[in-house]
Scaffold this motif. Sequence first.
Motif, short mmCIF file in Angstrom:
data_model
loop_
_atom_site.label_atom_id
_atom_site.label_comp_id
_atom_site.label_asym_id
_atom_site.label_seq_id
_atom_site.Cartn_x
_atom_site.Cartn_y
_atom_site.Cartn_z
N ALA A 198 0.91 -1.17 -0.05
CA ALA A 198 -0.12 -0.09 -0.01
C ALA A 198 0.89 1.34 -0.11
N LEU A 199 1.87 1.08 0.97
CA LEU A 199 2.78 2.53 0.85
C LEU A 199 3.57 2.54 -0.42
N ASN A 200 3.84 1.48 -1.35
CA ASN A 200 4.44 1.54 -2.48
C ASN A 200 3.63 2.19 -3.68
N ARG A 201 2.09 1.78 -3.23
CA ARG A 201 1.23 2.37 -4.29
C ARG A 201 0.92 3.83 -4.10
N LEU A 202 1.17 4.37 -2.82
CA LEU A 202 1.05 5.69 -2.51
C LEU A 202 2.16 6.54 -3.01
N ARG A 203 3.27 5.89 -2.91
CA ARG A 203 4.54 6.50 -3.48
C ARG A 203 4.49 7.12 -5.03
N GLN A 204 3.75 5.91 -5.63
CA GLN A 204 3.33 6.20 -7.20
C GLN A 204 2.66 7.45 -7.34
N ALA A 205 1.82 7.93 -6.38
CA ALA A 205 0.99 9.15 -6.74
C ALA A 205 1.70 10.34 -6.40
N SER A 206 1.36 11.49 -6.78
CA SER A 206 2.23 12.70 -6.66
C SER A 206 1.65 13.42 -5.44
N VAL A 207 2.27 12.69 -4.33
CA VAL A 207 1.99 13.16 -3.19
C VAL A 207 3.26 12.93 -1.96
N ALA A 208 3.67 13.70 -1.25
CA ALA A 208 4.82 13.86 -0.32
C ALA A 208 4.29 12.83 0.78
N VAL A 209 5.30 11.95 1.20
CA VAL A 209 4.85 11.27 2.30
C VAL A 209 5.69 11.37 3.42
N LYS A 210 5.18 11.43 4.53
CA LYS A 210 6.01 11.42 6.00
C LYS A 210 5.34 10.79 6.82
N PHE A 211 6.63 10.31 7.69
CA PHE A 211 6.13 9.27 8.75
C PHE A 211 6.21 10.31 10.01
N VAL A 212 5.05 10.25 11.04
CA VAL A 212 5.17 11.15 11.98
C VAL A 212 4.86 10.10 13.25
N THR A 213 5.73 10.35 14.21
CA THR A 213 5.41 9.49 15.46
C THR A 213 5.74 9.67 16.55
N THR A 235 2.21 21.02 12.09
CA THR A 235 2.66 21.97 11.21
C THR A 235 4.13 22.12 10.96
N GLN A 236 4.99 21.50 12.08
CA GLN A 236 6.26 21.05 11.92
C GLN A 236 6.76 20.37 11.08
N ALA A 237 5.75 19.19 10.86
CA ALA A 237 6.16 17.93 9.94
C ALA A 237 5.87 18.43 8.87
N LEU A 238 4.98 19.25 8.45
CA LEU A 238 4.74 19.85 7.10
C LEU A 238 5.86 20.94 6.56
N THR A 239 6.82 21.29 7.30
CA THR A 239 7.63 22.51 7.09
C THR A 239 8.35 22.28 5.67
N ASP A 240 8.98 21.07 5.80
CA ASP A 240 9.89 20.84 4.60
C ASP A 240 9.04 20.31 3.35
N VAL A 241 7.86 19.97 3.53
CA VAL A 241 7.16 19.52 2.40
C VAL A 241 6.52 20.86 1.66
N GLY A 242 6.34 21.89 2.60
CA GLY A 242 5.99 23.27 1.83
C GLY A 242 4.51 23.27 1.48
N CYS A 243 3.49 22.71 2.23
CA CYS A 243 2.42 22.73 1.93
C CYS A 243 1.55 23.12 3.28
N SER A 244 0.10 23.52 3.10
CA SER A 244 -0.51 23.96 4.11
C SER A 244 -1.31 22.81 4.72
N PRO A 245 -1.71 22.75 5.98
CA PRO A 245 -2.72 21.49 6.49
C PRO A 245 -3.80 21.38 5.63
#
Lengths: 272, 259
Positions: B31-46, B186-196
């Motif tokens: 499922a993660l691999n399928r998601l990576r083929q789409a044009s979205v950034a993926v971050k793992f937040v824990t 919001t910090q997790a999105l900083t380097d992705v550069g998109c809004s919540p």
Amino acid sequence: MADTGWPGCAKSLKGVILDLCGVLYDSGEGDGVAITGSIEAVKKLKASDLQLRFCTNETQATRDKFVAKLQRLGFDICVSEVFPPAPAAIAVLKERRLRPHLLVHDGLLPEFDSVDKTNPNCVIIGDAAEHFSYQNLNEAFRVLIGLEKPVLFSLGQGRYYKETDGLKLDVGVYMKALEYACDLKAEVIGKPSTTFFQSVLNDMGLQPHEALMIGDDLLNDVGGAQHCGMKGVQVRTGKYRPSDEMHPTVTADGTVDNLAQAVDMILNQRGQ
Amino acid sequence: MAGRRALKAVLIDLSGTLHIEDTAVPGAQDALNRLRQASVAVKFVTNTTKESKQNLLERLQHLNFNLHEKEIFTSLSAARSLLEQKQLRPLLLVEDSALEDFNGIDTLEPNSVVVGLAPDHFNYQTLNRAFRLILDGAPLIAIHKARYYKQKDGLALGPGPFVTGLEYATDCKATVVGKPEKSFFTQALTDVGCSPSEAVMIGDDARDDVGGAQNAGMLGILVKTGKYREGDENKINPPPHLTCDSFPDAVEHILQNLL
């Protein structure tokens, strides 16, 4: 006109209730140490025409054991004058037919010898001190989270107390921890519960306004007693901190250096 | 989605969502691999505070997940930046395995307390020590306030109960740096550069993952794995954008409806 302030209110008093730890003695290694002047102060109260009871959230030992400890320290005190939370808890268990999982100090366990603890449907926590390990807290947590209607009893809700080697976290901290973990509200047995103070007043046959509580814990001793209709005086011994005298919600009727001073002021007012 | 901009980032919780201890959630790697083929950034937040980023990375790679260290944002990273910013010397109640994320931070004569998930340190002596420091004015920093987490043999207490206890003892409020704090998301999105509003969060914790993300302006998807318990979706308001069986279903929903 009756004087309702401290120390004038002492003229019309009929009974005094004392907290133990931090007022009579500081706990610690062995029996702990008596606070200067307290042994004599208890003697003076006993010799007066005032009734005297001891109301404590002590849950590290059975009532017999810690009364014996106080006697060894030199206090004139007997078991029937002392009101701790454990016997009150046992009465509640019987009334509601509950079987407890116990997270209490080893020293308190004998109080619960006659209580059915199989297949527990509630948890009781007391001041377990070093037994407040992650593992023991987890066990209590798992019992609670596994119950359809979790019931948590806390023997007191103190934040901390003073031992000879420093301040120590009290049962209230672990009660809050389990409340948060299980999203529930504990039922407190002991100070500052009104039911608990009332049981001591009943034993003396007194109305709240006829009694005075002296303690070192602003919220549980002084605030609890005041909430019940008694006067509350704080001593500057035990866990007392100067910031207590500026507390936003609880103001003691009087603040004294120690029990000896409180007793002298009371007896002076009464011309004894 | 009416009123929403196109999705640019997917935030994914680790423990309980991609894996439970040493077992991957079935189908999660694909499922993660399928998601990576789409044009979205993926971050793992824990909020996993027991482990450093490096440990997390190795564990997930060992379970055949495809990810990079720079994609991981943890509550430890957030705590470290707060310590640096305020120049504090912490008493660290974190597992030894997490200590490497604090390399170089001065811990002598502590003037602050950092509480993570540290079963080895959650004992009477250490908590008394932390308590005395806080009573003397040391700020209390909580890596997160999770109530409990799931172990192989059952549920176990998280750091939240201990933080709450210390707050009660000292009449102070902890600064929480991990989920569900808005600042964490919001910090997790900083380097992705998109809004919540351009992001979605997938997790097994209704309050901390889904509620927190939605409170920060993201969509939240609750998966019924890990610590999920029946009825959790009703514990938050507004309810989750979606509640589904597991991570692969969440990815399917995103691919079909949110892009």
